[in-house]
Design a protein around this motif. Structure first.
Motif, PDB file in Angstrom:
ATOM      1  N   PRO A 186       0.814  -1.221   0.000  1.00 14.75           N
ATOM      2  CA  PRO A 186       0.000   0.000   0.000  1.00 14.75           C
ATOM      3  C   PRO A 186       0.848   1.273   0.000  1.00 14.75           C
ATOM      4  CG  PRO A 186      -0.929  -1.593   1.527  1.00 14.75           C
ATOM      5  CD  PRO A 186       0.391  -2.144   1.090  1.00 14.75           C
ATOM      6  N   HIS A 187       1.983   1.239   0.696  1.00 18.99           N
ATOM      7  CA  HIS A 187       2.864   2.409   0.688  1.00 18.99           C
ATOM      8  C   HIS A 187       3.395   2.661  -0.723  1.00 18.99           C
ATOM      9  CE1 HIS A 187       3.619   1.773   5.222  1.00 18.99           C
ATOM     10  NE2 HIS A 187       2.849   2.834   5.068  1.00 18.99           N
ATOM     11  N   ARG A 188       3.822   1.593  -1.400  1.00 17.49           N
ATOM     12  CA  ARG A 188       4.322   1.743  -2.769  1.00 17.49           C
ATOM     13  C   ARG A 188       3.225   2.255  -3.699  1.00 17.49           C
ATOM     14  NH1 ARG A 188       9.054   2.666  -3.574  1.00 17.49           N
ATOM     15  NH2 ARG A 188       9.046   1.700  -5.638  1.00 17.49           N
ATOM     16  N   ARG A 189       2.006   1.790  -3.467  1.00 16.92           N
ATOM     17  CA  ARG A 189       0.877   2.248  -4.280  1.00 16.92           C
ATOM     18  C   ARG A 189       0.609   3.727  -4.060  1.00 16.92           C
ATOM     19  NH1 ARG A 189      -3.997   0.148  -1.639  1.00 16.92           N
ATOM     20  NH2 ARG A 189      -3.543   1.992  -0.389  1.00 16.92           N
ATOM     21  N   ASP A 190       0.796   4.183  -2.814  1.00 23.95           N
ATOM     22  CA  ASP A 190       0.490   5.572  -2.485  1.00 23.95           C
ATOM     23  C   ASP A 190       1.519   6.551  -3.023  1.00 23.95           C
ATOM     24  OD1 ASP A 190      -1.804   4.841  -1.182  1.00 23.95           O
ATOM     25  OD2 ASP A 190      -0.945   4.938   0.831  1.00 23.95           O
ATOM     26  N   SER A 215      13.551   5.287   2.686  1.00 21.87           N
ATOM     27  CA  SER A 215      14.309   5.824   1.556  1.00 21.87           C
ATOM     28  C   SER A 215      13.777   5.292   0.229  1.00 21.87           C
ATOM     29  CB  SER A 215      15.786   5.458   1.707  1.00 21.87           C
ATOM     30  OG  SER A 215      15.952   4.042   1.770  1.00 21.87           O
ATOM     31  N   ARG A 216      13.190   4.094   0.247  1.00 22.86           N
ATOM     32  CA  ARG A 216      12.674   3.517  -0.999  1.00 22.86           C
ATOM     33  C   ARG A 216      11.509   4.338  -1.538  1.00 22.86           C
ATOM     34  NH1 ARG A 216      10.243  -2.631  -1.812  1.00 22.86           N
ATOM     35  NH2 ARG A 216      10.023  -2.531  -4.091  1.00 22.86           N
ATOM     36  N   CYS A 217      10.559   4.660  -0.675  1.00 20.71           N
ATOM     37  CA  CYS A 217       9.410   5.469  -1.098  1.00 20.71           C
ATOM     38  C   CYS A 217       9.834   6.898  -1.412  1.00 20.71           C
ATOM     39  CB  CYS A 217       8.323   5.466  -0.027  1.00 20.71           C
ATOM     40  SG  CYS A 217       7.401   3.903   0.064  1.00 20.71           S
ATOM     41  N   ALA A 218      10.791   7.432  -0.640  1.00 18.45           N
ATOM     42  CA  ALA A 218      11.280   8.789  -0.911  1.00 18.45           C
ATOM     43  C   ALA A 218      11.911   8.857  -2.292  1.00 18.45           C
ATOM     44  CB  ALA A 218      12.284   9.204   0.157  1.00 18.45           C
ATOM     45  N   GLY A 219      12.673   7.823  -2.646  1.00 13.44           N
ATOM     46  CA  GLY A 219      13.250   7.782  -3.988  1.00 13.44           C
ATOM     47  C   GLY A 219      12.180   7.692  -5.062  1.00 13.44           C
TER      48      GLY A 219
END
Length: 213
Positions: free
Chosen positions: A5-9, A34-38
């Motif tokens: 869900p975080h990756r989807r958002d 850091s993954r989502c920030a990137g």
């Protein structure tokens, strides 16, 4: 923990379609992921292309169904070129972003060779920043000192070329008002002489500060 869900958002957050509560929770997650920030920074380039596409669409023309197909082709070419530059930068700079604690003045080694200094200040927010650059065989080594960001969240330093081309130099998480100044290290494939200015932006692409010579 980074969940599906975080990756989807990530995409919904960049496009500004998350509700206020969901956006707040996602920004809290960004501070430690850091993954989502990137992902936010990478998709920010797509948002910029879409905004340019909308600006180039003539008044009264639906930008989705009736725009000149040539605009779509140029937007796709611009996005592909940006991805190629990102790959080159990752190969040339092993550590594109290193956030250091505030301390002695930051200096870019070799900055005297083709380097420069950019500064910016916003009296309204109290935000200030200094960028120091040095020429390298792969492009430009960049050092940033920044203080006084108004709101917590993820910020980016963007190099803007004289031809309008843009490269994200570094990203970092910011604690908001009262947070200690930061020193950030990054790199750009652009040569020092090809850089017109630097900008500090939010993860959504909103400009916070413009740095000029």
């Amino acid at each position: 923990m980074c969940t599906p869900p975080h990756r989807r958002d990530v995409g919904a957050y960049v496009l500004g379609v998350l509700g206020a509560a969901d956006a707040f929770r996602f920004e809290e997650h960004l501070e430690g992921c850091s993954r989502c920030a990137g992902g936010v920074v990478e998709l920010g380039g797509v948002t910029a292309v879409l905004e340019r596409y909308a600006r180039l669409t003539p008044p009264g023309v639906d930008p989705v169904v009736r725009a000149d197909p040539r605009l779509v082709l140029r937007a796709a070419e611009a996005l592909a070129a940006g991805r190629r530059r990102t790959r080159r930068r990752r190969l040339a700079v092993a550590a594109a972003v290193v956030v250091l604690a505030a301390g002695t003045p930051f200096a870019v080694p070799g900055g005297e060779r083709g380097g420069g200094r950019w500064t910016g200040a916003d009296r309204g927010s109290g935000m200030t920043a200094v960028v120091t650059t040095g020429a390298r065989e792969w492009g430009t080594d960049v050092g940033l000192e920044v203080a006084g960001a108004p709101d917590p969240g993820v910020c980016s330093l963007v190099a803007v070329g004289r031809d309008g081309d843009e490269e994200t130099v570094a990203t970092w998480s910011w604690g908001g008002v009262g947070a200690a100044p930061l020193r950030v290290r990054g790199g750009a494939a652009l040569r020092p002489g090809a850089i017109a200015r630097f900008e500090v932006r939010t993860a959504q692409g909103r400009p916070l500060l413009r740095l000029t010579r």
